[in-house]
Design a protein around this motif. Structure first.
Motif, PDB file in Angstrom:
ATOM      1  N   GLY A  38       0.799  -1.080  -0.081  1.00 35.87           N
ATOM      2  CA  GLY A  38      -0.005   0.123  -0.013  1.00 35.87           C
ATOM      3  C   GLY A  38       0.867   1.012   0.024  1.00 35.87           C
ATOM      4  N   GLY A  39       1.915   1.265   0.800  1.00 35.93           N
ATOM      5  CA  GLY A  39       2.887   2.443   0.792  1.00 35.93           C
ATOM      6  C   GLY A  39       3.510   2.731  -0.529  1.00 35.93           C
ATOM      7  N   LEU A  40       3.733   1.516  -1.287  1.00 39.87           N
ATOM      8  CA  LEU A  40       4.337   1.849  -2.790  1.00 39.87           C
ATOM      9  C   LEU A  40       3.063   2.324  -3.660  1.00 39.87           C
ATOM     10  CD1 LEU A  40       6.096  -1.780  -3.043  1.00 39.87           C
ATOM     11  CD2 LEU A  40       7.034   0.546  -2.910  1.00 39.87           C
ATOM     12  N   VAL A  41       2.050   2.026  -3.343  1.00 41.51           N
ATOM     13  CA  VAL A  41       1.057   2.510  -4.272  1.00 41.51           C
ATOM     14  C   VAL A  41       0.771   3.982  -3.890  1.00 41.51           C
ATOM     15  CG1 VAL A  41      -1.473   2.482  -4.710  1.00 41.51           C
ATOM     16  CG2 VAL A  41      -0.360   0.358  -4.593  1.00 41.51           C
ATOM     17  N   VAL A  42       0.980   4.407  -2.746  1.00 44.51           N
ATOM     18  CA  VAL A  42       0.914   5.833  -2.291  1.00 44.51           C
ATOM     19  C   VAL A  42       1.887   6.462  -2.889  1.00 44.51           C
ATOM     20  CG1 VAL A  42       0.948   7.252  -0.275  1.00 44.51           C
ATOM     21  CG2 VAL A  42      -0.275   5.237  -0.063  1.00 44.51           C
TER      22      VAL A  42
END
Length: 395
Positions: A38-42
């Protein structure tokens, strides 16, 4: 002989995953991986993942437990924490509806229908029995929701026990029967529509049917949280300290072996689904009596809390303690990513809602991947054994 007695790698992997250490580490690892992705997507969207996650965490209200949070920040944290705990209660109950059936080898997809049937039963009692004392009125509404949910879940269990109808199919069908039936009841011109003829909604329940507030206001944290925590204790006691729980678990492990030992598989299928439905029905009444107090026809198409309960049950590995912490995580994630919490300059609120959904899906995927890993190792071991057992081809 020593080689034969030596455990295989596949056996070691299977035993580790089924052990207590594996049972704790796998959900934690799944959650951490989900948040990392999820952090990579952010980051791909051009935002700072650390800043976004800090803002989401602040929106959950969990920072209220930090002693250094004071003043207006602490008041805001208290309001957010109340919302998180309000959502946590029905998540626990709908997760128990999935978990109890799962321990009997059944997959209860019908928690949403059972939730709404319990909601409708409590709504009928809450709007029709005026003049009762508050404890009696609340008790009757809760009992009505439990019985209604048990009947709705028991239908799927009965079909499974008698004609072998798969519970996934029947519970999905029962979901829509419940939703469309209640929509008709409270639609404009419906038999249970409220006094406003131009709005498709119900009456509000009498004040005597409202659960007691325990913290905060608008809406306040209510006694439904204690009901959910008590349900966790009931769930653990039934499964681990009663004959019924032993039979349910035995059927879940191996129905043929259970039948051979004298356990009625059909009876346990019915009881497991009925008890699961009772938990989901209770979730509906907790939501109604705690803070909703009425229903709008539009709610039937927007509230899918029982489907989130499936993810909670899987992440909690159908254990009472696991479900408690998983429900807190999912409730906090949903509240922290709501559109009213995030500053658009930190992270787009609309994207944050999608981020929460994605993290939930990733958690389910990684928890489910545990079984895939075990099956792959077992298949690998079996292939090796078969290859070793085959005689060498003659030259």
């Amino acid at each position: 002989m020593a080689d034969e007695l030596k455990p295989t790698t596949g056996t070691v992997v299977s035993e580790w995953f089924s052990s207590r250490i594996g049972g704790i580490l796998v959900p934690i690892a799944a959650t951490v991986l989900a948040f990392l992705i999820g952090g990579l997507v952010v980051a791909i969207t051009g935002h700072n993942p650390i800043t976004a996650y800090k803002a989401i965490f602040a929106g959950t209200g969990l920072n209220w437990f930090f002693p250094w949070v004071t003043g207006e920040t602490r008041e805001a944290a208290a309001n957010d924490l109340q919302q998180t705990l309000i959502l946590m209660a029905p998540l626990i109950l709908t997760a128990l509806a999935v978990a109890f059936a799962f321990r009997c080898g059944l997959f209860n997809i019908g928690g949403q229908g059972q939730y709404w049937i319990g909601f409708g039963a409590a709504l009928f009692v809450g709007t029709h029995l005026e003049g009762l004392s508050r404890p009696i009125h609340i008790l009757l509404a809760l009992v009505a929701s439990i019985l209604a949910g048990a009947v709705w879940g028991g239908i799927a269990g009965l079909l499974k026990a008698t004609v072998g109808a798969h519970e996934v199919i029947t519970t999905i069908m029962l979901n829509w029967i419940a939703i469309f039936g209640l929509t008709y009841a409270y639609e404009i011109g419906g038999p249970l529509q409220g006094p406003q003829e131009s709005i498709p909604r119900s009456d509000e329940i009498f004040e005597s049917a409202e659960l007691w507030p325990i913290w905060g206001s608008l809406p306040s944290l209510h006694a439904g949280l204690f009901i959910a925590l008590f349900a966790l204790v009931v769930y653990a006691v039934i499964l681990n300290r009663t004959t019924l729980g032993f039979e349910v678990r035995a059927v879940g492990f191996n129905p043929e072996a259970a039948r051979y030992s004298g356990i009625s598989v059909a009876k346990n299928y019915f009881l497991a689904m009925a008890i699961a439905g009772a938990f989901a029905g209770l979730a509906g009444s907790v939501d109604l009596l705690g803070f909703k107090f009425s229903v709008d026809v539009g709610d039937y198409g927007t509230n899918f809390i029982a489907f989130t309960g499936i993810a909670v049950a899987l992440l909690g590995r159908t254990k009472a303690v696991g479900i408690l912490f998983a429900a807190l995580l999912f409730a906090a994630l949903e509240v922290g990513t709501s559109t009213r919490q995030l500053d658009p300059e930190v992270f787009e609120p609309a994207l944050a809602v999608d981020l929460a959904t994605m993290i939930q899906a990733l958690v389910i995927f990684f928890v489910g991947a545990e079984l895939l890993i075990v099956y792959i190792w077992r298949a690998r071991t079996l292939i090796r054994r078969d290859s070793a057992a085959q005689p060498e081809a003659a030259p």
